[in-house]
Design a protein around this motif. Structure first.
Motif, PDB file in Angstrom:
ATOM      1  N   PRO A 127      56.892  41.028  43.306  1.00 57.31           N
ATOM      2  CA  PRO A 127      56.659  39.586  43.438  1.00 57.31           C
ATOM      3  C   PRO A 127      55.328  39.158  42.839  1.00 57.31           C
ATOM      4  CG  PRO A 127      56.153  40.683  45.492  1.00 57.31           C
ATOM      5  CD  PRO A 127      56.708  41.742  44.568  1.00 57.31           C
ATOM      6  N   VAL A 128      54.533  40.107  42.364  1.00 58.28           N
ATOM      7  CA  VAL A 128      53.217  39.769  41.823  1.00 58.28           C
ATOM      8  C   VAL A 128      53.222  39.795  40.299  1.00 58.28           C
ATOM      9  CG1 VAL A 128      52.057  40.616  43.868  1.00 58.28           C
ATOM     10  CG2 VAL A 128      52.447  42.181  41.967  1.00 58.28           C
ATOM     11  N   GLN A 129      54.393  39.836  39.722  1.00 59.64           N
ATOM     12  CA  GLN A 129      54.494  39.887  38.262  1.00 59.64           C
ATOM     13  C   GLN A 129      53.752  38.709  37.640  1.00 59.64           C
ATOM     14  OE1 GLN A 129      58.504  39.972  36.863  1.00 59.64           O
ATOM     15  NE2 GLN A 129      57.956  40.286  34.716  1.00 59.64           N
ATOM     16  N   GLY A 130      52.978  38.994  36.614  1.00 56.25           N
ATOM     17  CA  GLY A 130      52.247  37.947  35.902  1.00 56.25           C
ATOM     18  C   GLY A 130      50.846  37.696  36.419  1.00 56.25           C
ATOM     19  N   PHE A 131      50.375  38.496  37.386  1.00 58.89           N
ATOM     20  CA  PHE A 131      49.037  38.280  37.954  1.00 58.89           C
ATOM     21  C   PHE A 131      47.962  38.379  36.874  1.00 58.89           C
ATOM     22  CE2 PHE A 131      45.097  40.060  39.723  1.00 58.89           C
ATOM     23  CZ  PHE A 131      44.767  39.092  40.650  1.00 58.89           C
ATOM     24  N   THR A 132      47.995  39.433  36.070  1.00 61.25           N
ATOM     25  CA  THR A 132      46.984  39.608  35.022  1.00 61.25           C
ATOM     26  C   THR A 132      46.978  38.421  34.077  1.00 61.25           C
ATOM     27  OG1 THR A 132      47.207  42.026  35.116  1.00 61.25           O
ATOM     28  CG2 THR A 132      46.204  41.095  33.136  1.00 61.25           C
ATOM     29  N   SER A 133      48.159  37.975  33.683  1.00 65.26           N
ATOM     30  CA  SER A 133      48.269  36.844  32.757  1.00 65.26           C
ATOM     31  C   SER A 133      47.691  35.573  33.360  1.00 65.26           C
ATOM     32  CB  SER A 133      49.735  36.637  32.373  1.00 65.26           C
ATOM     33  OG  SER A 133      49.875  35.520  31.512  1.00 65.26           O
ATOM     34  N   ARG A 134      47.963  35.325  34.637  1.00 62.72           N
ATOM     35  CA  ARG A 134      47.445  34.112  35.275  1.00 62.72           C
ATOM     36  C   ARG A 134      45.919  34.122  35.322  1.00 62.72           C
ATOM     37  NH1 ARG A 134      51.777  35.244  38.699  1.00 62.72           N
ATOM     38  NH2 ARG A 134      50.438  36.029  40.383  1.00 62.72           N
ATOM     39  N   ILE A 135      45.340  35.259  35.653  1.00 60.35           N
ATOM     40  CA  ILE A 135      43.875  35.359  35.679  1.00 60.35           C
ATOM     41  C   ILE A 135      43.319  35.147  34.274  1.00 60.35           C
ATOM     42  CG2 ILE A 135      41.910  36.828  36.196  1.00 60.35           C
ATOM     43  CD1 ILE A 135      43.494  35.865  38.633  1.00 60.35           C
ATOM     44  N   ALA A 136      43.942  35.750  33.286  1.00 53.98           N
ATOM     45  CA  ALA A 136      43.471  35.619  31.900  1.00 53.98           C
ATOM     46  C   ALA A 136      43.506  34.170  31.445  1.00 53.98           C
ATOM     47  CB  ALA A 136      44.313  36.496  30.984  1.00 53.98           C
ATOM     48  N   HIS A 137      44.550  33.451  31.802  1.00 56.13           N
ATOM     49  CA  HIS A 137      44.632  32.041  31.405  1.00 56.13           C
ATOM     50  C   HIS A 137      43.552  31.210  32.101  1.00 56.13           C
ATOM     51  CE1 HIS A 137      48.569  32.945  29.582  1.00 56.13           C
ATOM     52  NE2 HIS A 137      48.418  31.789  28.941  1.00 56.13           N
ATOM     53  N   GLU A 138      43.294  31.482  33.380  1.00 59.85           N
ATOM     54  CA  GLU A 138      42.248  30.735  34.087  1.00 59.85           C
ATOM     55  C   GLU A 138      40.878  31.007  33.479  1.00 59.85           C
ATOM     56  OE1 GLU A 138      40.130  30.348  38.510  1.00 59.85           O
ATOM     57  OE2 GLU A 138      41.828  31.701  38.225  1.00 59.85           O
ATOM     58  N   VAL A 139      40.582  32.259  33.222  1.00 60.14           N
ATOM     59  CA  VAL A 139      39.277  32.632  32.671  1.00 60.14           C
ATOM     60  C   VAL A 139      39.102  32.053  31.273  1.00 60.14           C
ATOM     61  CG1 VAL A 139      37.889  34.604  31.883  1.00 60.14           C
ATOM     62  CG2 VAL A 139      39.051  34.691  34.107  1.00 60.14           C
TER      63      VAL A 139
END
Length: 467
Positions: free
Chosen positions: A18-30
């Protein structure tokens, strides 16, 4: 075999996360953070980080750990474009970041963040300044990189949860790698997809063990985080690939290091606040876990004066998790003294200043302090929070029982920032003047106070001038 992390909403299937895409979400925010969107208060906090980092690094440059790291940095056959702070030496950006991060952390007087579970500037600022100097970046570009890099680091640290630190991983080394990666990726102009790849390369390098506390190995954790984070960003900028889910994926960073990964936790804790709002600045040159005991005893001393002979016994009630952090019972070196709450408390009982001179080999063996230390009991309790005040009790021969609890884990509010700056200037002067002289010290304070966004970062920090 590592246990399956207890992720919120887990289905029980290791192949469906259920945590798929966590790295991508952080990268987009940063990647979306911009200098022009930073508030005056955020810029003030960045100014404070730069001043405190520079002071700690200048002072740490003459420490044994700093000298050794400099020698290693100079062994590299490279284009010397980045300053080794506090010296007239230059090296490659990665090697300078290593030397400067070790120096910044050598006195354990550098800033920290409970959200980041470790020290922040030693890793992020050391990497951003060294790379930024080599790229001739402006102050605005470096500040933007620092704020963005820290944002990603804190998001990852909070999501990973406390289990990694409790197991023995040192957050400065592990999470600091991600912070340095994010900062360097911003300076290199990586987009969100590129930063996600860089985070993947950071995840496979992120390391650091708490067993190193009380030795130079702890300083290396900061040094490696800075240089490994820069390497991850540089490789990603040239197309080096990594898993896109290296933080949250099966056998990734969280899988191997945490049993408490929860991608919802960062938002629950931070809300709309930026990570830089969590940064704390030290007033004592030792592990942050000892500060509440020091300040509690200092508070007691303002209410009731007493001599060594008046003290029968002192008790420090702490979290039982402190036993793995700063409870070296009988330190024999200055570095061990920084991780001995008993030594820190003995200094406070004696009324000594708790700067770098309080944590030397000679001082921890001082017969007066040893005698006081032997009257101090550490009482670890499982019901006390790790990030919370130490309960201090001092019993006197008169029969008096003196008590105090001081919370040292609350960052300054916006209204308190001017007073915080004044305190940091005083600290900076004490750290920098013995190494670079009073005139240069005052000049550096003036430059950083202005924080001219268009000023080259090496000029702002005096890297062209510091001998």
């Amino acid at each position: 075999m590592n246990p399956i992390p207890q992720w919120r909403g887990a289905t029980g299937s290791a192949s469906i996360s259920p945590v798929q895409g966590f790295t991508s979400r952080i990268a987009h925010e940063v990647s979306a953070l911009r200098y022009e969107d930073l508030s005056p208060q955020t810029l003030a906090r960045a100014r404070h980080m730069l001043l405190d980092w520079l002071g700690a690094t200048i002072a740490g440059s003459v420490e044994p750990a700093g000298r050794i790291a400099q020698a290693v940095a100079l062994e590299a056959d490279c284009r010397p474009v980045a300053k080794i702070v506090g010296t007239n030496l230059r090296s490659s950006p990665r090697d300078a970041a290593l030397a400067n991060a070790v120096a910044a952390h050598a006195l354990d007087f550098d800033d920290s963040s409970m959200w980041a579970e470790g020290h922040t500037s030693a890793t992020i600022v050391s990497a951003a300044v060294a790379l930024g100097e080599g790229m001739q970046s402006t102050t605005a570009q470096v500040v933007e990189a620092i704020v963005a890099g820290l944002q990603g680091q804190v998001r990852i640290a909070l999501a990973t949860g406390p289990s990694a630190y409790e197991k023995g991983f040192h957050g400065t080394g592990t999470y600091g790698t991600f912070g340095a990666t994010g900062a360097c990726a911003r300076l290199l102009g990586l987009d969100a997809e590129g930063l996600a790849q860089a985070y993947g390369l950071a995840a496979t390098q992120a390391a650091g063990l708490k067993i190193s506390f009380g030795t130079m190995g702890k300083h290396l954790n900061a040094g490696k985080a800075a240089t490994n984070g820069m390497l991850a960003a540089q490789l990603a900028a040239k197309g080096f690939t990594a898993p896109s889910d290296a933080i949250e994926g099966r056998q990734g960073f969280a899988w191997t290091q945490s049993t408490s990964f929860d991608p919802a936790r960062p938002q629950e804790v931070m809300g709309d606040r930026l990570a830089i709002e969590s940064v704390l600045f030290k007033r004592h040159a030792c592990c942050h876990g000892t500060h509440s005991a020091i300040d509690g005893i200092a508070q007691i001393r303002t209410q009731r004066s007493f001599s060594d002979d008046d003290i029968v016994h002192a008790r420090l009630t702490v979290s039982d998790k402190m036993l793995d952090i700063c409870c070296i019972a009988d330190p024999v070196t200055g570095l061990e003294g920084k991780f001995s709450v008993r030594h820190a408390a003995s200094l406070a009982l004696a009324g000594f200043v708790t700067g770098p001179d309080a944590f030397t080999d000679e001082r921890v063996r001082d017969p007066r302090l040893v005698a006081l230390r032997n009257r101090i009991e550490v009482d670890p309790r499982p019901d006390r929070p790790l990030v919370g005040p130490t309960h201090v009790v001092v019993n006197l021969t008169s029969g008096e029982r003196l008590e105090a609890e001081v919370d040292v884990f609350q960052p300054s509010t916006d209204a308190e920032l001017p007073a915080e700056w004044d305190a940091l200037v005083t600290k900076f002067e004490a750290l920098a003047s013995p190494v670079v002289g009073g005139s240069m010290t005052q000049d550096l304070v003036r430059r950083i106070a202005r924080l001219d966004p268009d000023c080259p970062i090496d000029q702002l920090l005096g890297l062209r001038d510091i001998a």
